[in-house]
Design an enzyme around this catalytic site. Structure first.
Site, PDB file in Angstrom:
ATOM      1  N   GLY A 199      29.376  47.130-132.555  1.00 54.20           N
ATOM      2  CA  GLY A 199      28.317  46.184-132.879  1.00 54.20           C
ATOM      3  C   GLY A 199      26.957  46.720-132.498  1.00 54.20           C
ATOM      4  O   GLY A 199      26.717  47.928-132.561  1.00 54.20           O
ATOM      5  N   ALA A 201      23.443  47.245-129.975  1.00 53.49           N
ATOM      6  CA  ALA A 201      23.195  47.707-128.613  1.00 53.49           C
ATOM      7  C   ALA A 201      22.945  46.554-127.647  1.00 53.49           C
ATOM      8  O   ALA A 201      23.300  46.644-126.468  1.00 53.49           O
ATOM      9  CB  ALA A 201      21.998  48.661-128.606  1.00 53.49           C
ATOM     10  N   ARG A 202      22.349  45.458-128.123  1.00 53.55           N
ATOM     11  CA  ARG A 202      22.078  44.314-127.244  1.00 53.55           C
ATOM     12  C   ARG A 202      23.385  43.759-126.674  1.00 53.55           C
ATOM     13  O   ARG A 202      23.534  43.584-125.458  1.00 53.55           O
ATOM     14  CB  ARG A 202      21.325  43.216-128.010  1.00 53.55           C
ATOM     15  CG  ARG A 202      20.996  41.993-127.170  1.00 53.55           C
ATOM     16  CD  ARG A 202      20.361  40.893-128.011  1.00 53.55           C
ATOM     17  NE  ARG A 202      21.234  40.437-129.077  1.00 53.55           N
ATOM     18  CZ  ARG A 202      22.220  39.547-128.898  1.00 53.55           C
ATOM     19  NH1 ARG A 202      22.457  39.050-127.691  1.00 53.55           N
ATOM     20  NH2 ARG A 202      22.957  39.165-129.921  1.00 53.55           N
ATOM     21  N   VAL A 203      24.351  43.499-127.550  1.00 57.49           N
ATOM     22  CA  VAL A 203      25.646  42.986-127.092  1.00 57.49           C
ATOM     23  C   VAL A 203      26.416  44.083-126.357  1.00 57.49           C
ATOM     24  O   VAL A 203      27.150  43.804-125.409  1.00 57.49           O
ATOM     25  CB  VAL A 203      26.465  42.433-128.274  1.00 57.49           C
ATOM     26  CG1 VAL A 203      27.839  41.952-127.807  1.00 57.49           C
ATOM     27  CG2 VAL A 203      25.716  41.290-128.952  1.00 57.49           C
ATOM     28  N   GLU A 221      30.627  51.518-129.884  1.00 58.84           N
ATOM     29  CA  GLU A 221      30.188  52.048-131.182  1.00 58.84           C
ATOM     30  C   GLU A 221      29.021  51.189-131.641  1.00 58.84           C
ATOM     31  O   GLU A 221      29.208  50.062-132.101  1.00 58.84           O
ATOM     32  CB  GLU A 221      31.340  52.009-132.190  1.00 58.84           C
ATOM     33  CG  GLU A 221      32.578  52.775-131.773  1.00 58.84           C
ATOM     34  CD  GLU A 221      32.347  54.266-131.605  1.00 58.84           C
ATOM     35  OE1 GLU A 221      31.285  54.758-132.053  1.00 58.84           O
ATOM     36  OE2 GLU A 221      33.213  54.939-131.036  1.00 58.84           O
ATOM     37  N   CYS A 256      26.852  50.903-139.906  1.00 62.31           N
ATOM     38  CA  CYS A 256      26.237  51.618-138.783  1.00 62.31           C
ATOM     39  C   CYS A 256      25.953  53.078-139.104  1.00 62.31           C
ATOM     40  O   CYS A 256      25.141  53.717-138.437  1.00 62.31           O
ATOM     41  CB  CYS A 256      27.122  51.515-137.544  1.00 62.31           C
ATOM     42  SG  CYS A 256      28.820  52.085-137.803  1.00 62.31           S
TER      43      CYS A 256
END
Length: 489
Positions: A199, A201-203, A221, A256
């Site tokens: 997902g 980068a924040r999560v 990832e 992504c």
């Protein structure tokens, strides 16, 4: 809490119970056997074969993904991953022999791959089956018990995954937990032996922080802004088609590894833009909003996020191909922006949609500095016939993966790992790499009771010390001289 229990909400207590049940199953030893692993992988292959139509329909409901694109990415690639694991599992499970040193003679050594235990896989919505089942295949092949948490953003796919895995796989060792942030939070509070998250980068930071509490290793990832550096020394039509394939024909940029922005030479940019426009019309027609070969934006919130990027005043006069927008259909047609400022929103965050900024430079090598000024991407692409430029790009640009003169195909190439570096992620999987990520590599040394030497034991006489030093340094001749008394200690 009592009210939540009564309503059957999946909470921390229920998450704890799921992990306990799976750990009990794992501790029984059932998931370690070749027989169990291969049976689950074969069941998975049967599941994909028998439910192919359902998978494609679910992806259509969630993303309006073209049937061929859904078949290739969600069905064929998952089948391929499963087939590889089935064929290679016996070999993957074999211990790897390792040479031993003279200091441990006589002895033998090997590296044993053992399962980690109970693992959590949190998948994403843009390739809801591939990015859920591919890591599950690796975790099962390695002999682990697994919890899969699909993305609630793709509800039809999530529901189908829960239904299929419940019916086809061993529920005492493989579970699917549906839901959103509360369910994910409840799962992250538990102690796992490994977590894989796909997902943003924040999560990813939230997942890593939760894992830190239990010293749980993670695979992240995360994606990022994947660049494509385009030289003028190339086959223009082929390059344009492959750039489109890695952007608009790749879940409409919602991937992504899709091309996030292009860097090209200032004098070549108009030529490249015209080629892209021509090929886009060939691919999606004069009115791409009517095309059945382009995915829609996944949700209204993502649609609004993309509109915010396009409504940025800093790019208002930079749009050279303005795509139509239809919020009711959640569709945005291909959009190209020329020389968006570096501080514009579209250049500051991962786009994850059908917007393509093109940045121009005076020398193609100047593009290296632009790429290096940003966090390391999950993928980096180069289009050129210049061999020196290819070599320099590979040597100087750090990225999770790389492809020269094409896009996205690196992730479907057997034998290559898929993973990020820096802010684009950590760890890698696919094929044998998946097996290795979900295994502990245990070093084992075997010795017999023969060949026991008093050199290692007290009392440490001057003679013993000299012999041990000679042995460690590999000076056999000196050892012989000491033993026959022809060397000064």
């Amino acid at each position: 809490m009592e009210e939540a229990k009564e309503k059957g909400v999946f909470n921390e207590e229920k998450a704890c119970l799921v992990v306990k049940e799976l750990r009990k199953s794992f501790d029984s030893g059932k998931t370690r056997s070749y027989k169990w692993r291969i049976s689950q992988l074969e069941a998975m292959a049967k599941m994909i074969e028998e439910r192919e139509k359902d998978i494609i329909e679910a992806v259509d409901k969630d993303l309006s993904k073209p049937q061929l694109e859904a078949y290739i990415a969600e069905v064929s690639q998952t089948k391929s991953s499963c087939s590889e694991a089935i064929k290679a599992l016996h070999q993957w499970m074999k211990p790897t022999k390792v040479k031993t040193a003279i200091t441990t003679y006589p002895s033998s050594a090997e590296i044993v791959s053992e399962p980690l235990g109970v693992v959590l896989i949190i998948s994403t919505w843009n390739f809801p089956f591939l990015l859920s089942l591919d890591p599950v295949i690796g975790a099962i092949a390695a002999g682990n018990a697994v919890v899969l948490k699909p993305s609630e953003v793709a509800p039809a796919s999530s529901a189908l995954l829960a239904d299929m895995l419940t019916k086809y796989l061993d529920n005492s060792a493989v579970r699917v937990i549906e839901g959103g942030a509360p369910q994910t939070t409840a799962l992250l509070e538990q102690k796992w032996d490994k977590i894989l998250y796909t997902g943003n980068a924040r999560v990813g930071r939230i997942v890593m922080a939760a894992a830190t509490k239990h010293l749980t290793p993670v695979i992240l990832e995360l994606g990022g802004k994947c660049p494509a550096l385009v030289d003028s020394n190339l086959n223009l039509q082929v390059a344009a088609r492959r750039l489109i394939a890695g952007k608009w024909a790749c879940n409409n940029g919602q991937a992504c590894i899709s091309v996030d922005y292009i860097i090209t030479l200032k004098h070549f940019a108009p030529t490249l833009i015209n080629a892209l426009k021509e090929e886009l019309e060939q691919f999606f027609g004069k009115d791409p909003m009517k095309s059945k070969d382009m995915s829609r934006i996944v949700s209204s919130s993502h649609f609004s996020r993309l509109l915010k990027l396009l409504n940025d005043d800093k790019i208002s006069d930079k749009i050279v191909l303005e795509g139509q927008k239809d919020e009711d259909q959640l569709k945005i047609a291909p959009t190209i922006i020329l020389d968006a400022p570096d501080d514009s929103l579209v250049m500051q965050e991962e786009i994850f949609g059908p917007i393509m900024p093109i940045i121009t430079v005076d020398k193609i090598e100047d593009g290296f500095d632009i790429i290096k000024s940003k966090p390391k991407p999950l993928a980096a692409y180069l289009f050129t016939n210049n061999e020196d430029l290819k070599k320099s790009f590979v040597e100087n640009i750090s990225s999770g993966g790389m492809l020269i003169n094409d896009t996205v195909l690196q992730v479907v190439t057997p034998g290559l790992p898929f993973g990020g570096v820096g802010e684009s992620g950590m760890g890698s999987y696919h094929g044998k790499f998946s097996f290795d990520e979900f295994s502990h590599k245990k070093g084992v040394l075997y010795r017999s009771f023969k060949g026991d030497s008093s050199m290692r034991y007290p009392p440490y006489t001057p003679k013993k010390q000299s012999l041990v030093k000679a042995l460690i340094n590999g000076n056999i001749f000196h050892m012989i001289l000491i033993l026959i008394g022809c060397s000064k200690l």
